[in-house]
Design a protein around this motif. Structure first.
Motif, mmCIF file in Angstrom:
data_model
loop_
_atom_site.group_PDB
_atom_site.id
_atom_site.type_symbol
_atom_site.label_atom_id
_atom_site.label_comp_id
_atom_site.label_asym_id
_atom_site.label_seq_id
_atom_site.Cartn_x
_atom_site.Cartn_y
_atom_site.Cartn_z
ATOM 1 N N GLU A 162 0.812 -1.211 0.000
ATOM 2 C CA GLU A 162 0.000 0.000 0.000
ATOM 3 C C GLU A 162 0.849 1.265 0.000
ATOM 4 O OE1 GLU A 162 -2.823 -0.234 3.152
ATOM 5 O OE2 GLU A 162 -3.628 -2.150 2.436
ATOM 6 N N ASN B 1 2.287 1.732 -3.549
ATOM 7 C CA ASN B 1 1.167 1.935 -4.478
ATOM 8 C C ASN B 1 0.586 3.344 -4.349
ATOM 9 O OD1 ASN B 1 1.102 -0.539 -5.851
ATOM 10 N ND2 ASN B 1 0.026 -1.505 -4.164
ATOM 11 N N ASP B 2 0.503 3.869 -3.119
ATOM 12 C CA ASP B 2 0.003 5.229 -2.916
ATOM 13 C C ASP B 2 1.040 6.275 -3.330
ATOM 14 O OD1 ASP B 2 -2.435 4.347 -1.997
ATOM 15 O OD2 ASP B 2 -1.885 4.482 0.123
ATOM 16 N N ARG B 3 2.287 6.052 -2.962
ATOM 17 C CA ARG B 3 3.339 7.030 -3.231
ATOM 18 C C ARG B 3 3.606 7.184 -4.726
ATOM 19 N NH1 ARG B 3 9.434 6.009 -1.688
ATOM 20 N NH2 ARG B 3 9.204 4.889 -3.628
ATOM 21 N N ASP B 4 3.654 6.086 -5.457
ATOM 22 C CA ASP B 4 3.973 6.096 -6.885
ATOM 23 C C ASP B 4 2.729 5.879 -7.747
ATOM 24 O OD1 ASP B 4 6.585 6.344 -6.008
ATOM 25 O OD2 ASP B 4 6.990 4.204 -6.152
ATOM 26 N N LYS B 5 1.599 6.365 -7.280
ATOM 27 C CA LYS B 5 0.300 6.087 -7.903
ATOM 28 C C LYS B 5 0.256 6.459 -9.390
ATOM 29 C CE LYS B 5 -4.589 6.897 -7.084
ATOM 30 N NZ LYS B 5 -5.559 7.528 -6.190
ATOM 31 N N ASP B 6 0.748 7.644 -9.753
ATOM 32 C CA ASP B 6 0.673 8.088 -11.145
ATOM 33 C C ASP B 6 1.496 7.204 -12.074
ATOM 34 O OD1 ASP B 6 -0.999 10.144 -10.386
ATOM 35 O OD2 ASP B 6 0.648 11.575 -10.121
ATOM 36 N N THR C 61 -0.105 3.677 -12.339
ATOM 37 C CA THR C 61 -1.310 3.704 -13.166
ATOM 38 C C THR C 61 -0.950 3.763 -14.647
ATOM 39 O OG1 THR C 61 -2.508 4.815 -11.389
ATOM 40 C CG2 THR C 61 -3.485 4.910 -13.584
ATOM 41 N N ASN D 181 0.802 -2.884 -10.435
ATOM 42 C CA ASN D 181 0.580 -2.845 -9.001
ATOM 43 C C ASN D 181 1.844 -3.371 -8.334
ATOM 44 O OD1 ASN D 181 -0.832 -2.338 -6.676
ATOM 45 N ND2 ASN D 181 -2.124 -4.150 -6.800
#
Length: 101
Positions: free
Chosen positions: A48, A51-56, A59, A64
């Motif tokens: 998590e 995944n949150d930190r490198d979200k862009d 995506t 993932n």
């Protein structure tokens, strides 16, 4: 000729099966890296934090990041091979080592 077609068909089927889900692709990658015990025994969880930190970036890659709960230890550096990026290409998944950063 039929034997070759059958052999190639079986190899393609095995490849598709081993890359059909993110977890199987990750286990296959770790197994082929030379850590079969870790590939079979370690649990896999969503990372998590990454995944949150490198979200862009994640995506954009259609990917993932997953973490092994009992990661293998690299012999040369004694570092833990914990985080892996799993990309989805079509209906197949491909894993690569992500690192700690």
């Amino acid at each position: 000729m039929k034997k070759w077609i059958g052999l190639v068909s079986v190899l393609v089927l095995i490849f598709i099966m081993l890359h059909s889900t993110p977890h199987l692709a990750l286990r296959t990658k770790v197994f082929l890296m030379g850590y079969p015990a870790a590939a079979l025994a370690s649990s896999i969880v969503d990372d998590e934090f990454h995944n949150d930190r490198d979200k862009d970036a994640i995506t954009a890659l259609n990917a993932n990041i997953y973490t092994l709960t009992d990661p293998p230890v690299e012999k040369a550096t004694q570092g833990q091979l914990r985080n892996y990026l799993v990309r989805k290409v079509g209906f197949l998944h491909f894993a690569e080592y992500y690192g700690e950063g």
